[in-house]
Design a protein around this motif. Structure first.
Motif, short mmCIF file in Angstrom:
data_model
loop_
_atom_site.label_atom_id
_atom_site.label_comp_id
_atom_site.label_asym_id
_atom_site.label_seq_id
_atom_site.Cartn_x
_atom_site.Cartn_y
_atom_site.Cartn_z
N PRO A 30 -3.82 0.65 15.38
CA PRO A 30 -3.87 -0.70 15.95
C PRO A 30 -4.95 -1.55 15.30
O PRO A 30 -6.11 -1.13 15.20
N GLY A 31 -4.57 -2.74 14.81
CA GLY A 31 -5.52 -3.63 14.16
C GLY A 31 -5.85 -3.27 12.73
O GLY A 31 -6.66 -3.96 12.09
N GLY A 32 -5.25 -2.21 12.20
CA GLY A 32 -5.56 -1.76 10.86
C GLY A 32 -4.45 -2.05 9.87
O GLY A 32 -3.51 -2.79 10.16
N HIS A 33 -4.56 -1.44 8.70
CA HIS A 33 -3.55 -1.60 7.68
C HIS A 33 -2.84 -0.27 7.47
O HIS A 33 -3.37 0.79 7.83
N PRO A 34 -1.62 -0.30 6.92
CA PRO A 34 -0.90 0.96 6.67
C PRO A 34 -1.66 1.86 5.71
O PRO A 34 -2.20 1.40 4.70
N VAL A 35 -1.66 3.14 6.03
CA VAL A 35 -2.31 4.14 5.21
C VAL A 35 -1.29 5.20 4.82
O VAL A 35 -0.57 5.71 5.67
N PHE A 36 -1.23 5.50 3.54
CA PHE A 36 -0.26 6.44 3.02
C PHE A 36 -0.48 7.84 3.60
O PHE A 36 -1.61 8.33 3.67
N LEU A 37 0.63 8.47 3.99
CA LEU A 37 0.56 9.85 4.47
C LEU A 37 1.13 10.82 3.45
O LEU A 37 0.49 11.81 3.08
N ILE A 38 2.38 10.53 2.99
CA ILE A 38 3.03 11.50 2.13
C ILE A 38 4.22 10.86 1.43
O ILE A 38 4.72 9.82 1.87
N GLN A 39 4.68 11.49 0.34
CA GLN A 39 5.90 11.07 -0.34
C GLN A 39 6.81 12.28 -0.49
O GLN A 39 6.37 13.37 -0.81
N LEU A 40 8.10 12.09 -0.24
CA LEU A 40 9.12 13.12 -0.41
C LEU A 40 10.08 12.67 -1.48
O LEU A 40 10.49 11.50 -1.50
N VAL A 41 10.45 13.60 -2.36
CA VAL A 41 11.27 13.24 -3.51
C VAL A 41 12.57 14.05 -3.59
O VAL A 41 13.62 13.52 -3.92
N LYS A 42 12.48 15.33 -3.25
CA LYS A 42 13.62 16.22 -3.46
C LYS A 42 14.51 16.31 -2.23
O LYS A 42 14.03 16.28 -1.09
N SER A 43 15.80 16.46 -2.46
CA SER A 43 16.76 16.66 -1.38
C SER A 43 16.38 17.89 -0.56
O SER A 43 16.09 18.95 -1.12
N GLY A 44 16.31 17.73 0.76
CA GLY A 44 15.99 18.84 1.65
C GLY A 44 14.53 19.23 1.68
O GLY A 44 14.16 20.23 2.31
N ASP A 58 7.25 6.91 -10.04
CA ASP A 58 6.50 8.10 -10.43
C ASP A 58 6.14 8.91 -9.20
O ASP A 58 6.10 8.39 -8.09
N SER A 59 5.86 10.17 -9.42
CA SER A 59 5.60 11.06 -8.30
C SER A 59 4.30 10.70 -7.58
O SER A 59 3.26 10.50 -8.21
N ASN A 60 4.39 10.64 -6.28
CA ASN A 60 3.22 10.47 -5.42
C ASN A 60 2.35 9.28 -5.80
O ASN A 60 1.15 9.44 -6.07
N GLN A 61 2.93 8.12 -5.82
CA GLN A 61 2.19 6.89 -6.10
C GLN A 61 2.17 6.03 -4.85
O GLN A 61 3.06 5.20 -4.65
N PRO A 62 1.18 6.20 -4.00
CA PRO A 62 1.15 5.43 -2.75
C PRO A 62 0.81 3.98 -3.00
O PRO A 62 0.20 3.62 -4.01
N GLN A 63 1.19 3.16 -2.05
CA GLN A 63 0.72 1.78 -2.03
C GLN A 63 -0.62 1.76 -1.30
O GLN A 63 -0.76 2.37 -0.25
N HIS A 64 -1.55 1.01 -1.85
CA HIS A 64 -2.85 0.83 -1.24
C HIS A 64 -2.88 -0.58 -0.66
O HIS A 64 -2.66 -1.55 -1.38
N PHE A 65 -3.17 -0.66 0.61
CA PHE A 65 -3.10 -1.93 1.31
C PHE A 65 -4.49 -2.53 1.52
O PHE A 65 -5.48 -1.81 1.71
N GLY A 66 -4.52 -3.86 1.52
CA GLY A 66 -5.72 -4.56 1.95
C GLY A 66 -5.79 -4.61 3.46
O GLY A 66 -4.89 -4.12 4.15
N ASP A 67 -6.84 -5.21 3.98
CA ASP A 67 -7.06 -5.25 5.43
C ASP A 67 -6.22 -6.32 6.13
O ASP A 67 -6.19 -6.37 7.35
N GLY A 68 -5.56 -7.17 5.37
CA GLY A 68 -4.69 -8.17 5.96
C GLY A 68 -5.35 -9.52 6.16
O GLY A 68 -6.58 -9.63 6.25
N THR A 69 -4.50 -10.55 6.22
CA THR A 69 -4.92 -11.91 6.55
C THR A 69 -4.11 -12.35 7.76
O THR A 69 -2.88 -12.36 7.71
N ARG A 70 -4.82 -12.72 8.83
CA ARG A 70 -4.13 -13.21 10.04
C ARG A 70 -4.05 -14.72 9.94
O ARG A 70 -5.08 -15.40 9.96
#
Lengths: 111, 115
Positions: free
Chosen positions: A39-53, B99-111
Motif C-alpha cells: 500500500p502506497g508503494g511501487h510494484p516490486v519484481f518477485l519472479i519470472q517464469l519462462v518454461k511451460s509447466g 531476455d531471461s529474468n529482466q525485471p522492470q524497476h519502478f520509480g516511486d510514482g507521481t500522484r
C-alpha cells in the motif's frame, strides 16, 4: 489485443491461512512476471517464469506457469501480515516488447 | 543506488494546464515505460521506449506525449490536462524483456490530480 485477467480481485485471510491468485491471458505468453505492491508503494519484481509447466518457489511463495503458457498462479503458504499488498501478474506476448499487467489481487491478512 | 527517480512526487493541476513528468534511471537500461494506475485497474501502459530516440504507443496513449532524447531520461507530457488524467503515474525501466529474468524497476510514482 492481449488481455490479462486475475482472480480474485480481493482476498481477506486470517494469518496462517493459505492464499492463491490466478492469472489468465487471452493469448499465449513467452514469459510471465509477478510483482508485489505494498500500500502506497511501487510494484516490486518477485519472479519470472519462462518454461511451460514451470514451478518456482521462494520460501512460502510458489509460482506456476501453465502447460499452455496462458495461465499462471501464485500460492502463499501460511500467510503473514508482511504479505499484505497487491499482487500483479504481467505477461509478455510472443512478439511483444512490453508486458501487459493484470488488474491485481489485493491481499489483506488479519492478525 | 538511485535506480529510477521520478519528479515531481505530487502535483495538482487545473484543467487545461500542461506539465511534464520526469523519469531518470541510472542502470543503463534500454527499455523505459510510463504507466498509469487507477483503482481496480492495475497498471496500464501509456507509452514506452526501446532505446534512445525511439518511442511507441501503449494501451492508453491519448492525451499524452513522450520523448527519449537521452538514454537515461524518459519524459511524459500532458499538453492539456483533463480530470480523467487524475491518476498515479509510474515510470519503469528494464533491459530487453524477452531476455531471461529482466525485471522492470519502478520509480516511486507521481500522484497527479487534475481539478
Amino acid at each position: 489485443g492481449q488481455q490479462v485477467m486475475q482472480i480474485p480481485q480481493y482476498q481477506h485471510v486470517q494469518e496462517g491461512e493459505d492464499f492463491t491468485t490466478y492469472c489468465n491471458s487471452s493469448t499465449t505468453l513467452s514469459n510471465i512476471q509477478w510483482y508485489k505492491q505494498r500500500p502506497g508503494g511501487h510494484p516490486v519484481f518477485l519472479i519470472q517464469l519462462v518454461k511451460s509447466g514451470e514451478v518456482k518457489k521462494q520460501k512460502r511463495l510458489t509460482f506456476q506457469f501453465g502447460e499452455a503458457k496462458k495461465n499462471s498462479s501464485l500460492h502463499i503458504t501460511a500467510t503473514q501480515t508482511t504479505d499484505v499488498g497487491t499482487y500483479f501478474c504481467a505477461g509478455l506476448g510472443g512478439y511483444g516488447q512490453n508486458f501487459v499487467f493484470g488488474p491485481g489481487t489485493r491481499l489483506s491478512v488479519l492478525p | 543506488n538511485a535506480g529510477v527517480t521520478q519528479t515531481p512526487k505530487f502535483r495538482v493541476l487545473k484543467t487545461g494546464q500542461s506539465m511534464t513528468l520526469l523519469c531518470a534511471q541510472d542502470m543503463n537500461h534500454e527499455y523505459m515505460y510510463w504507466y498509469r494506475q487507477d483503482p481496480g485497474m492495475g497498471l496500464r501502459l501509456i507509452h514506452y521506449s526501446v532505446g534512445e530516440g525511439t518511442t511507441a504507443k501503449g494501451e492508453v496513449p491519448d492525451g499524452y506525449n513522450v520523448s527519449r532524447l537521452k538514454k537515461q531520461n524518459f519524459l511524459l507530457g500532458l499538453e492539456s490536462a483533463a480530470p480523467s488524467q487524475t491518476s498515479v503515474y509510474f515510470c519503469a525501466s528494464s533491459y530487453d524483456p524477452a531476455d531471461s529474468n529482466q525485471p522492470q524497476h519502478f520509480g516511486d510514482g507521481t500522484r497527479l490530480s487534475i481539478l
